[in-house]
Enzyme design. Structure first.
Site, PDB file in Angstrom:
ATOM      1  N   GLU A   7       0.824  -1.210   0.000  1.00 52.99           N
ATOM      2  CA  GLU A   7       0.000   0.000   0.000  1.00 52.99           C
ATOM      3  C   GLU A   7       0.856   1.257   0.000  1.00 52.99           C
ATOM      4  O   GLU A   7       0.643   2.169  -0.776  1.00 52.99           O
ATOM      5  CB  GLU A   7      -0.944   0.005   1.210  1.00 52.99           C
ATOM      6  CG  GLU A   7      -2.093  -0.989   1.102  1.00 52.99           C
ATOM      7  CD  GLU A   7      -3.080  -0.818   2.241  1.00 52.99           C
ATOM      8  OE1 GLU A   7      -3.389   0.332   2.602  1.00 52.99           O
ATOM      9  OE2 GLU A   7      -3.539  -1.840   2.787  1.00 52.99           O
ATOM     10  N   ASP A  87      -2.155  -4.330   3.523  1.00 53.70           N
ATOM     11  CA  ASP A  87      -2.192  -4.473   4.978  1.00 53.70           C
ATOM     12  C   ASP A  87      -3.025  -5.677   5.421  1.00 53.70           C
ATOM     13  O   ASP A  87      -4.006  -6.055   4.756  1.00 53.70           O
ATOM     14  CB  ASP A  87      -2.747  -3.205   5.620  1.00 53.70           C
ATOM     15  CG  ASP A  87      -1.748  -2.054   5.552  1.00 53.70           C
ATOM     16  OD1 ASP A  87      -0.589  -2.308   5.212  1.00 53.70           O
ATOM     17  OD2 ASP A  87      -2.135  -0.912   5.843  1.00 53.70           O
ATOM     18  N   TYR A 298       2.053  -4.644  13.201  1.00 55.46           N
ATOM     19  CA  TYR A 298       0.911  -3.927  12.629  1.00 55.46           C
ATOM     20  C   TYR A 298       0.065  -3.302  13.727  1.00 55.46           C
ATOM     21  O   TYR A 298      -0.243  -3.930  14.739  1.00 55.46           O
ATOM     22  CB  TYR A 298       0.071  -4.873  11.775  1.00 55.46           C
ATOM     23  CG  TYR A 298      -0.940  -4.155  10.921  1.00 55.46           C
ATOM     24  CD1 TYR A 298      -0.531  -3.159  10.044  1.00 55.46           C
ATOM     25  CD2 TYR A 298      -2.289  -4.468  10.999  1.00 55.46           C
ATOM     26  CE1 TYR A 298      -1.453  -2.484   9.253  1.00 55.46           C
ATOM     27  CE2 TYR A 298      -3.215  -3.803  10.201  1.00 55.46           C
ATOM     28  CZ  TYR A 298      -2.795  -2.810   9.333  1.00 55.46           C
ATOM     29  OH  TYR A 298      -3.707  -2.147   8.560  1.00 55.46           O
TER      30      TYR A 298
END
Length: 784
Positions: A7, A87, A298
């Protein structure tokens, strides 16, 4: 060559180092497609979503979604495989699907990979576990998008008509706004109750005991408001010990951070807004350009647990550092809707004690690192002591309670002092170093106790931390949406922030009241929680996208029909010409107006008078008598008036909301135009002048007096014999030499329209009263 699509462009350098030769890393820069910007984009009966490429940024090439997809497509012919590495959440899964679909990739041409951190081990594990797209997660994300769009597009126009102003309903942000509005009204309705208590001190003030008022209050009267009774309690000195107890207690460390807890901790400890926090976390996740790895795992997660491998790594690191590690690995109970496969936020390398390029990143990293290590340390241990005493006064028994706590083993608190996400003020029940006393023994207070004047406190307004905590507790939103919820209600001016607390604006209260009056279900917290659960079930494959969205749409249609049939919910103001709803339009720097929302054939506009539409003041054009219209000047401050009739090019200047009469230049007969004067820094002075529109042929200027052009008076300069002009300045009229560009800075005061020398002491002309009076001197009589 293998292609990996991520991304964020900032991940490219780090992943290129990790993967090495034979790989090309490219970025989608987020979403490449979305629903139409100016249309519903959902068709029935299947509720299919119609996507279009994301628009680009004007003046910047390659920013649109199609340009980004085309740039990736250029390399497909050389690729043996495309790895979609967006993601690891539902939104990332949806972006991966859009890329596959837009690029036209067959199943044999792509693999979906995800990794919870950008480090060699995590990337290698992601590639080993490459898979195909999880369409259940994609459909769950589409379900959220469809529900949000249906509420926004179908409810907002009805809501705006009801309120008479442009309002935007949101499936998730409207319930969040309601929390803030309801809390504000509870604060306003709150009435302070003054009441009394008593405290006595012992052993030279080493510890104290508080009066237990329970025997003297009731459900109807929960506070002691009898000052005489409280004074008797405070006067007690001789006590007998009723109970005395001492026991060991332990305190476990707080859980690791999920997204909600991270936002709360950053708000409380670092005073950082949610948007700033998530941007800092994103930068830490990606790592700086050229780094060997990212710094944290994350950050969009609803899990408060680590993987077994991460637990072992943290515990081994803590042990090596001599920290007190718990006997068993600590885990926490997850909420039922936590997304599988995610883990809590932690550093990728515990040996890195400081990380980040900005102070916000560094502060956030310290919080994450401390929290991750502390979660696996031993509990803190305490010795708690509680004593209850009684004193008699005229047959009335007054009981007092003392509580003390002494730390015997700091445990996890050697690393951090408390829960950074907790906004509480600590335990106010502790009353010092309370000793263990024999039951039945007597105890004498130091002296007469203290009468304490107390008062009830209104519930506090929501801080950002408190709001996120409440949203999570009520099941409103998910990790990827908390920041968007907070940003939306602020950007639309539904709330303002005062001392880091949310205060609803008048518009925000109108929005909530309108939704509640119309009985829309989505504004109820219970409805929102159920809907979030259904989206989770879509992700698990237990419900279908079509069934969930169809049922929600049917319920919404019933509510909209109910509003249409309810005469009490009619539009606030209707157009006098076509009866369509009128809507208020506030434009920064422009006049507030009302406009008709009906057909294009009805172009009714009305003026605003204290929030209500009134007929527009009409001023006929002096040329053709058509009603003129007021407009905000694009260049410079102020307003003007123009004639809307085709072919008539009449423009007039504005003063106090009315057009100034047309003025002709006495030299060339061209129209004069009024203009706003500016100072040396090009800022408006509040003064005006007039100039001739005849161009280079006529360069005539006039001063402005009460909206009319006045000829500029002249006189010869006494120093250089050039022309002096009479001008109006911030402090009144004065005279200035026209040769100032050539070096003559002569200025003179004005008196009766004529130049006069400036008087000493400041001021010019008659505007300086002190300068026009002769100076006097006071003398004292000599002592005799």
């Amino acid at each position: 060559m293998k292609i990996m699509v991520v991304e964020s462009p900032s991940k490219i350098d780090t992943l290129s180092k990790i993967l090495g030769d034979g790989w090309k890393i490219m970025a989608s820069a987020g979403h490449v497609r979305d629903l139409p910007r100016k249309a519903l984009g959902i068709s029935q009966p299947d509720f299919d979503l119609h996507y279009e490429y994301s628009p680009g940024i004007e003046g910047k090439p390659h920013t649109g979604g199609k340009a980004r997809v085309d740039r990736i497509r250029l390399h497909l012919s050389d690729a043996e495989m495309v790895y979609l590495a967006t993601d690891p959440d539902r939104e990332g899964e949806a972006i991966a699907w859009h890329l596959k679909d837009a690029l036209g990739l067959r199943d044999s041409e792509y693999q979906r990979v995800s990794f919870g951190s950008i480090e060699p081990a995590a990337v290698a594990e992601g590639l080993r576990n490459a898979r195909k797209l999880d369409m259940a997660s994609v459909h769950a994300q589409e379900g959220r998008r469809a529900l949000d769009r249906l509420v926004g597009y179908l409810v907002s126009p009805v809501l705006s008509d009801m309120a008479g102003m442009g309002l935007s309903a949101g499936r998730v942000q409207s319930p969040a706004l309601r929390l803030i509005v309801d809390r504000e009204r509870a604060i306003r309705a709150f009435k302070v109750t003054n009441h009394f208590g008593a405290v006595v001190k012992f052993d030279g003030g080493a510890w104290s005991a508080k009066w237990d008022t329970a025997p003297f209050v009731s459900e109807e009267r929960p506070y002691v408001m009898d000052v005489e009774l409280a004074s008797r309690a405070a006067a007690c000195r001789s006590f007998r010990v009723l109970t005395s107890d001492s026991k060991d207690a332990k305190e476990n460390p707080p859980s690791p951070f999920d997204t909600a807890l991270l936002l709360q901790a950053a708000s409380v400890k670092l005073k950082m807004d949610a948007d700033v926090t998530m941007k800092a976390a994103q930068a830490l996740f990606e790592g700086p350009p050229g780094a060997e790895h990212g710094f944290i795992t994350y950050h969009r997660t609803d899990s408060v647990n680590f993987s077994p491998a991460s637990l072992a790594e943290i515990r081994a690191y803590a042990q090596a550092k001599g920290l007190p590690v718990s006997d068993k690995a600590r885990t926490w109970k997850e909420s039922e809707d936590a997304q599988a496969g995610h883990q809590a936020i932690r550093p990728t390398d515990l040996s890195v004690e400081e990380a980040g390029e900005t102070e916000a990143q560094r502060g956030l990293y310290r919080l994450i690192r401390e929290r991750a290590i502390a979660s696996q340390l031993a509990e803190a241990r305490y010795r708690n002591t509680a004593v209850r005493l009684v004193a008699l006064d005229g047959g009335t028994a007054f009981e007092f309670v003392a509580k003390g706590r002494v730390m015997t083993d700091p445990g996890w608190r050697v690393l951090t002092q408390g829960d950074a996400a907790d906004e509480g003020n600590g335990d106010d029940d502790e009353t010092g170093q309370v000793p263990v006393l024999p039951v039945g023994s007597g105890k004498l207070a130091d002296n007469a106790g203290e009468l304490t004047k107390l008062k009830t406190v209104a519930p506090p307004r929501y801080t950002e931390a408190a709001l996120v905590k409440r949203l999570k507790a009520d099941g409103i939103g998910r990790p990827a949406t908390y920041v968007a919820i907070v940003k939306t209600i602020q950007s639309r001016d539904y709330v303002r922030v005062e001392k880091r607390m949310f205060v609803p604006t008048e518009v925000g209260q109108v929005l909530v009241d309108s939704l509640v009056r119309a009985r829309f279900g989505f504004v109820e917290l219970g409805f929102t929680r159920v809907m979030e659960t259904q989206l989770d079930r879509i992700a698990k494959g237990e419900l279908s996208y079509r069934d969930v969205v169809s049922a929600a749409h049917s319920e919404l249609e019933k509510e909209l029909k109910s509003v249409a049939l309810n005469s009490d919910l009619k539009p606030a103001h209707s157009c006098p010409n076509c009866q369509a709803p009128l809507r208020l339009l506030k434009r920064p720097g422009k006049a507030t107006i009302w406009f008709c929302t009906g057909a294009d054939t009805c172009k009714t506009f009305m003026d605003d008078d204290k929030g209500k539409p009134v007929p527009r003041k009409e001023h006929p054009c002096p040329t053709c008598e058509t009603a003129m219209r007021r407009f905000k000047r694009k260049k410079g401050p102020g307003f003007g008036w123009f004639c809307p009739k085709e072919g008539c090019e009449t423009f007039l200047d504005d003063k106090d909301g009315k057009p100034l009469a047309a003025q002709a230049c006495p030299k060339c007969s061209k129209a004069l135009r009024r203009y706003a004067k500016k100072d040396a820094d090009k800022k408006p002075t509040g003064l005006f002048g007039w100039f001739c529109t005849g161009g280079d042929d006529c360069k005539t200027f006039f001063e402005d007096v009460n909206g009319r052009p006045v000829e500029i008076k002249t006189a010869p300069c006494p120093k250089c014999d050039r022309t002096m002009h009479r001008r109006q300045g911030q402090y009144g009229w004065y005279w200035g030499c026209s040769g100032y560009r050539e070096g003559c800075k002569t200025t003179m005061a004005d008196e009766g329209g004529k130049p006069v020398p400036k008087r000493s002491g400041g001021g010019s002309g008659k505007s300086s009263k002190s300068a026009s009076k002769p100076k006097t001197r006071t003398t004292r009589a000599k002592p005799k």
